[in-house]
Design an enzyme around this catalytic site. Structure first.
Site, PDB file in Angstrom:
ATOM      1  N   ARG A  49       1.376  -1.163  -0.171  1.00 57.38           N
ATOM      2  CA  ARG A  49       0.338   0.263  -0.421  1.00 57.38           C
ATOM      3  C   ARG A  49       0.602   1.208   0.644  1.00 57.38           C
ATOM      4  O   ARG A  49       1.969   1.259   0.143  1.00 57.38           O
ATOM      5  CB  ARG A  49      -1.387   0.091   1.315  1.00 57.38           C
ATOM      6  CG  ARG A  49       0.399  -0.422   2.650  1.00 57.38           C
ATOM      7  CD  ARG A  49      -0.229   0.016   3.597  1.00 57.38           C
ATOM      8  NE  ARG A  49      -0.470   1.353   3.175  1.00 57.38           N
ATOM      9  CZ  ARG A  49       0.478   2.483   3.493  1.00 57.38           C
ATOM     10  NH1 ARG A  49       1.698   1.634   4.226  1.00 57.38           N
ATOM     11  NH2 ARG A  49       0.684   3.928   3.923  1.00 57.38           N
ATOM     12  N   GLY A  50       0.335   1.933   0.277  1.00 55.44           N
ATOM     13  CA  GLY A  50       1.283   3.616   0.175  1.00 55.44           C
ATOM     14  C   GLY A  50       1.516   3.761  -2.091  1.00 55.44           C
ATOM     15  O   GLY A  50       1.747   2.792  -2.292  1.00 55.44           O
ATOM     16  N   ALA A  51       0.593   4.963  -1.996  1.00 63.51           N
ATOM     17  CA  ALA A  51       0.434   5.568  -3.752  1.00 63.51           C
ATOM     18  C   ALA A  51       1.899   5.214  -4.669  1.00 63.51           C
ATOM     19  O   ALA A  51       1.866   4.248  -5.492  1.00 63.51           O
ATOM     20  CB  ALA A  51       0.115   6.999  -4.026  1.00 63.51           C
ATOM     21  N   ARG A  93      -6.934   0.580  -7.488  1.00 60.54           N
ATOM     22  CA  ARG A  93      -6.887   1.495  -6.181  1.00 60.54           C
ATOM     23  C   ARG A  93      -7.088   2.958  -6.963  1.00 60.54           C
ATOM     24  O   ARG A  93      -5.883   3.611  -7.874  1.00 60.54           O
ATOM     25  CB  ARG A  93      -5.648   1.401  -5.768  1.00 60.54           C
ATOM     26  CG  ARG A  93      -5.290   0.388  -4.981  1.00 60.54           C
ATOM     27  CD  ARG A  93      -5.967   0.495  -3.360  1.00 60.54           C
ATOM     28  NE  ARG A  93      -6.445   1.503  -2.508  1.00 60.54           N
ATOM     29  CZ  ARG A  93      -5.672   1.595  -1.287  1.00 60.54           C
ATOM     30  NH1 ARG A  93      -4.544   0.941  -1.098  1.00 60.54           N
ATOM     31  NH2 ARG A  93      -5.919   2.693  -0.292  1.00 60.54           N
ATOM     32  N   GLN A 204      -3.553   2.601   9.318  1.00 57.76           N
ATOM     33  CA  GLN A 204      -1.869   2.492   9.087  1.00 57.76           C
ATOM     34  C   GLN A 204      -0.581   3.737   9.706  1.00 57.76           C
ATOM     35  O   GLN A 204       0.356   3.103   9.990  1.00 57.76           O
ATOM     36  CB  GLN A 204      -1.662   3.297   7.399  1.00 57.76           C
ATOM     37  CG  GLN A 204      -2.435   1.970   6.507  1.00 57.76           C
ATOM     38  CD  GLN A 204      -3.862   2.848   6.517  1.00 57.76           C
ATOM     39  OE1 GLN A 204      -4.554   2.932   7.337  1.00 57.76           O
ATOM     40  NE2 GLN A 204      -4.061   2.575   5.048  1.00 57.76           N
ATOM     41  N   ASP A 245      -1.636  10.824  -2.908  1.00 57.62           N
ATOM     42  CA  ASP A 245      -2.524   9.752  -3.673  1.00 57.62           C
ATOM     43  C   ASP A 245      -2.659  10.678  -4.720  1.00 57.62           C
ATOM     44  O   ASP A 245      -2.252   9.559  -5.728  1.00 57.62           O
ATOM     45  CB  ASP A 245      -3.395   8.830  -2.558  1.00 57.62           C
ATOM     46  CG  ASP A 245      -3.354   8.402  -1.628  1.00 57.62           C
ATOM     47  OD1 ASP A 245      -3.551   8.808  -0.236  1.00 57.62           O
ATOM     48  OD2 ASP A 245      -2.381   6.706  -1.786  1.00 57.62           O
ATOM     49  N   ASN A 255      -5.018  12.387  -0.117  1.00 57.75           N
ATOM     50  CA  ASN A 255      -4.745  11.940   0.877  1.00 57.75           C
ATOM     51  C   ASN A 255      -5.825  10.794   1.767  1.00 57.75           C
ATOM     52  O   ASN A 255      -6.352  11.049   1.756  1.00 57.75           O
ATOM     53  CB  ASN A 255      -3.717  12.318   1.311  1.00 57.75           C
ATOM     54  CG  ASN A 255      -2.859  11.474   2.014  1.00 57.75           C
ATOM     55  OD1 ASN A 255      -2.316  10.737   1.348  1.00 57.75           O
ATOM     56  ND2 ASN A 255      -2.498  12.510   3.602  1.00 57.75           N
ATOM     57  N   LYS A 256      -4.909   9.884   2.770  1.00 61.34           N
ATOM     58  CA  LYS A 256      -5.753   9.148   3.428  1.00 61.34           C
ATOM     59  C   LYS A 256      -6.551   9.974   3.953  1.00 61.34           C
ATOM     60  O   LYS A 256      -6.856  11.125   4.819  1.00 61.34           O
ATOM     61  CB  LYS A 256      -4.858   8.762   4.949  1.00 61.34           C
ATOM     62  CG  LYS A 256      -6.064   8.146   5.179  1.00 61.34           C
ATOM     63  CD  LYS A 256      -6.583   6.645   5.258  1.00 61.34           C
ATOM     64  CE  LYS A 256      -5.559   4.779   3.645  1.00 61.34           C
ATOM     65  NZ  LYS A 256      -6.599   5.178   3.173  1.00 61.34           N
TER      66      LYS A 256
HETATM   67  O1  MRU Z   1      -4.948   3.323   2.279  1.00 67.43           O
HETATM   68  P1  MRU Z   1      -3.656   3.623   2.164  1.00 67.43           P
HETATM   69  O2  MRU Z   1      -2.777   2.659   3.230  1.00 67.43           O
HETATM   70  O3  MRU Z   1      -2.434   3.390   0.745  1.00 67.43           O
HETATM   71  O4  MRU Z   1      -3.597   4.551   1.975  1.00 67.43           O
HETATM   72  C1  MRU Z   1      -2.000   6.132   1.819  1.00 67.43           C
HETATM   73  C2  MRU Z   1      -2.047   7.152   1.809  1.00 67.43           C
HETATM   74  O5  MRU Z   1      -2.582   7.714   2.113  1.00 67.43           O
HETATM   75  C3  MRU Z   1      -0.440   7.671   1.515  1.00 67.43           C
HETATM   76  O6  MRU Z   1      -0.474   8.657   2.609  1.00 67.43           O
HETATM   77  C4  MRU Z   1      -0.317   7.666   0.286  1.00 67.43           C
HETATM   78  O7  MRU Z   1      -0.451   7.149  -0.311  1.00 67.43           O
HETATM   79  C5  MRU Z   1       1.258   8.678   0.435  1.00 67.43           C
HETATM   80  S1  MRU Z   1       2.490   7.562   0.632  1.00 67.43           S
HETATM   81  C6  MRU Z   1       4.022   7.822   0.387  1.00 67.43           C
END
Ligand code: MRU
Length: 360
Positions: A49-51, A93, A204, A245, A255-256
């Site tokens: 996970r994480g963009a 995603r 997370q 993201d 973002n999240k």
């Molecule tokens: O749902 P996730 O855990 O993939 O969400 C991640 C985030 O929102 C992060 O802040 C974003 O992807 C940046 S990661 C460098």
């Protein structure tokens, strides 16, 4: 030592090794992804996970998809498999711009290769995909390092820094984005404290950010998401730094879920709010955040806390994974190219088109 969230093992017949982030921090387990379907499931369920980490993994996903090609298959069949697989992975995603960006990059490099070498074999096509995925991986590592260096100055001595979700090494191929800024400040001997929002519903922040910062021996305190305002009121937070993201052409940033409310709280308390993200997170095809698709996640992420049901059966659930922070509430966006202060459409377009800053 910074953790390695993903790694390609072997040549074109190899596999993608991932840390299974669903099981952290209780267990440190590695997963071997050997098919595109398995990778899709790993992305969907947040094993990876994480963009940026999703983008790099998806690039390798195309290498996995092309393993089913037979040596006798023609280039046309090779490109067909590639394009269909890219569409499939992109749907995993939908908010993540890095995912589409890296898939598109592999597709382009393959199409250019075929145009230049129409007599090539599918074996060679597969080699090109792996070489491009490896380049994306290496650039991501470099991008993280540069973001850390560019953003380090925003962490003042003895500051309290609030972050949300996880934008660390687990979310990229390198040291992270928002956390890379913290790792760099720490390397430079600065003392500061990080407040990590636990980040409901999938935690997370509590599970991953706290785990990473503790390993790096950075002072970290986990708070529940609803505590941020109180901390700000107490004067404990000097800056908010998060990842992203997808960033629209005007600087509105997805973002999240929960990031938007932090930006409003930060504005209200006069605290600067920073986004740390690579250029590949910008989507200049959309004017504003209103156009960013927001992924909806399954209800059971909200109805259960671990194995325990916490919401009565039959109650409706709404579970958007992301929200959008308005550009006007962002003090600066830190990229691998530098810093965009007070982001707006003009500043962003200038920043991204400045070739002297190009890292690719
Ligand atoms: O749902 P996730 O855990 O993939 O969400 C991640 C985030 O929102 C992060 O802040 C974003 O992807 C940046 S990661 C460098």
């Amino acid at each position: 030592m910074i953790v390695q969230a993903l790694k390609w093992v072997g040549g074109i017949d190899g596999f993608l090794e991932l840390i299974d982030q669903r099981r952290l921090p209780a267990e440190f387990v590695k997963l071997q992804c050997r098919s595109i379907e398995q990778l899709f499931e790993s992305i969907k369920t947040l094993a990876v996970r994480g963009a940026p980490a999703i983008g790099v993994s998806a690039a390798y996903g195309l290498v996995l998809a092309m393993q089913k090609l037979k040596p006798a298959d023609g280039l046309e069949e090779g490109l067909k498999v590639l394009i269909e697989s890219a569409e499939y992975l992109a749907s995993s995603r939908p908010t993540d711009e890095n995912l589409s960006c890296e898939l598109e990059r592999i597709r382009k490099s393959e199409e250019e290769f075929v145009a230049g070498q129409p007599e090539a074999t599918v074996q060679e096509l597969r080699e090109v995909a792996l070489a491009e995925a490896n380049a994306i991986y290496r650039e991501d590592v470099d991008m993280c390092r540069r973001i850390g260096q560019n953003g380090e100055r925003f962490i003042k001595k003895d500051a309290g820094i609030l972050t949300h979700c996880n934008a660390g090494a687990l979310a990229t191929a390198g040291e992270g984005t928002a956390l890379s800024v913290m790792f760099e400040a720490h390397k430079n001997g600065k003392k500061f404290r990080v407040y990590a929002d636990e980040t409901r519903p999938l935690l997370q922040g509590a599970r991953l950010t706290a785990w990473e910062l503790k390993q790096a021996r950075i002072d970290v305190t986990v708070i529940c998401d609803n505590m941020a305002a109180y901390l700000m009121k107490q004067g404990r937070v000097d800056a908010v730094i998060t990842g992203a993201d997808r960033i629209a052409a005007n600087g509105d940033t997805a973002n999240k879920i929960g990031t938007y409310s932090l930006s409003i709280l930060a504005r209200e308390h006069g605290i600067p709010f920073y986004i740390a993200a690579p250029s590949s997170t910008f989507d200049l095809s959309i004017k504003s955040g209103a156009e960013i698709p927001i992924e909806q996640r399954p209800a059971d992420e909200v109805t259960f806390f671990g194995d325990r049901r916490t919401v009565p059966e039959g109650v409706d659930i709404y579970n958007p994974a992301f929200d959008v922070t308005e550009a006007q509430d962002i003090a600066a966006i830190i990229t691998e190219r530098g810093v965009i202060e007070k982001p707006n459409a003009e500043a962003i377009s200038g920043h991204l088109s400045d070739d002297s800053q190009d890292s690719r």
